[in-house]
Design a protein around this motif. Structure first.
Motif, short mmCIF file in Angstrom:
data_model
loop_
_atom_site.label_atom_id
_atom_site.label_comp_id
_atom_site.label_asym_id
_atom_site.label_seq_id
_atom_site.Cartn_x
_atom_site.Cartn_y
_atom_site.Cartn_z
N LYS A 31 17.82 -28.25 -34.22
CA LYS A 31 18.80 -29.27 -34.58
C LYS A 31 19.73 -28.75 -35.68
CE LYS A 31 20.44 -33.57 -34.96
NZ LYS A 31 21.81 -33.39 -35.34
N ARG A 32 19.19 -28.02 -36.63
CA ARG A 32 20.05 -27.44 -37.68
C ARG A 32 21.03 -26.44 -37.10
NH1 ARG A 32 17.50 -25.47 -43.13
NH2 ARG A 32 19.69 -25.00 -43.47
N TRP A 33 20.53 -25.58 -36.21
CA TRP A 33 21.44 -24.61 -35.59
C TRP A 33 22.56 -25.34 -34.85
CZ3 TRP A 33 21.61 -20.20 -37.60
CH2 TRP A 33 20.49 -19.43 -37.89
N ALA A 34 22.20 -26.39 -34.11
CA ALA A 34 23.20 -27.15 -33.37
C ALA A 34 24.22 -27.78 -34.32
CB ALA A 34 22.53 -28.22 -32.50
N ASP A 35 23.76 -28.31 -35.43
CA ASP A 35 24.67 -28.92 -36.41
C ASP A 35 25.64 -27.88 -36.99
OD1 ASP A 35 23.43 -31.36 -35.99
OD2 ASP A 35 22.27 -31.28 -37.86
N ILE A 36 25.12 -26.71 -37.30
CA ILE A 36 25.95 -25.64 -37.87
C ILE A 36 26.99 -25.18 -36.84
CG2 ILE A 36 25.89 -23.21 -38.61
CD1 ILE A 36 23.06 -23.96 -39.85
N LEU A 37 26.54 -24.91 -35.63
CA LEU A 37 27.46 -24.43 -34.60
C LEU A 37 28.49 -25.48 -34.21
CD1 LEU A 37 25.32 -22.26 -32.19
CD2 LEU A 37 27.09 -21.52 -33.77
#
Length: 191
Positions: A31-37
């Motif tokens: 979820k963090r990776w998705a938020d960053i991207l």
């Protein structure tokens, strides 16, 4: 999307995203990776993302893409290692964690943003002059020999504190800086 993908590969105008490590605690929650991207994809609509990983990581890669809901992320997890090396060495930017693929980017001097860990600080690819290596030491109790109480548990998964405590804003800022550097140096204005 297929035309954009082919153009990106021909023009080397893509970001390689390598979120997986041999040990899952050496990454961030999906979820963090998705938020960053999602921030980067919104700000740089001309920048496709190529997600790389092993065949075993293909489902995890699909989950990140599902969370993003974005067609400009291409799941290449499962490609042969020579193909992944080519993608990394020809990319305009690399985003990753402690992995062999990060070392490929480092050796190739691919502009990189790396979320690192302090469990074994000798791995950090400081030999890449084009890398921003982000770690957070404040809460980290690692002894530097893969020991110490340096883990958080999030949704049942252990993660290194020195990685989890790196703020999303800092990762996004480092990515923006690398993208802007490349744009300033490229004569055609493309990444």
């Amino acid at each position: 999307p297929e035309a954009l993908w082919r153009f990106a590969l021909i023009e080397n105008t893509y970001l390689v995203f390598a979120p997986f490590a041999s040990n899952p605690k050496r990454s961030l929650p999906k979820k963090r990776w998705a938020d960053i991207l999602s921030v980067i994809l919104r700000e740089y609509p001309e920048l496709p993302v190529v997600l790389v990983g092993s065949p075993q990581e293909r489902t995890e890669a699909e989950h990140i893409i599902f969370l993003l809901g974005n067609v400009r992320v291409f799941n290449t997890a499962g490609l042969s290692f020579p193909h992944i090396i080519t993608l990394i060495t020809q990319a305009k930017l690399f985003l990753g964690v402690d992995s062999g693929l990060t070392h490929v980017a480092a050796v190739a001097h691919t502009p990189s943003v790396v979320v690192g860990n302090l469990s074994n600080p000798t791995w950090l690819p400081r030999y890449n002059p084009n890398a921003a290596i982000l770690v957070e030491r404040k809460q980290c109790l690692c002894t530097g020999d893969k020991g110490g109480g340096c883990e958080y548990v999030i949704d049942g998964q252990n993660y290194y504190r020195c990685m989890i405590d790196v703020r999303d804003a800092d990762i996004i800022t480092a990515l923006r800086e690398k993208i802007e550097e490349k744009m300033a140096h490229d004569t055609d204005g493309l990444l």
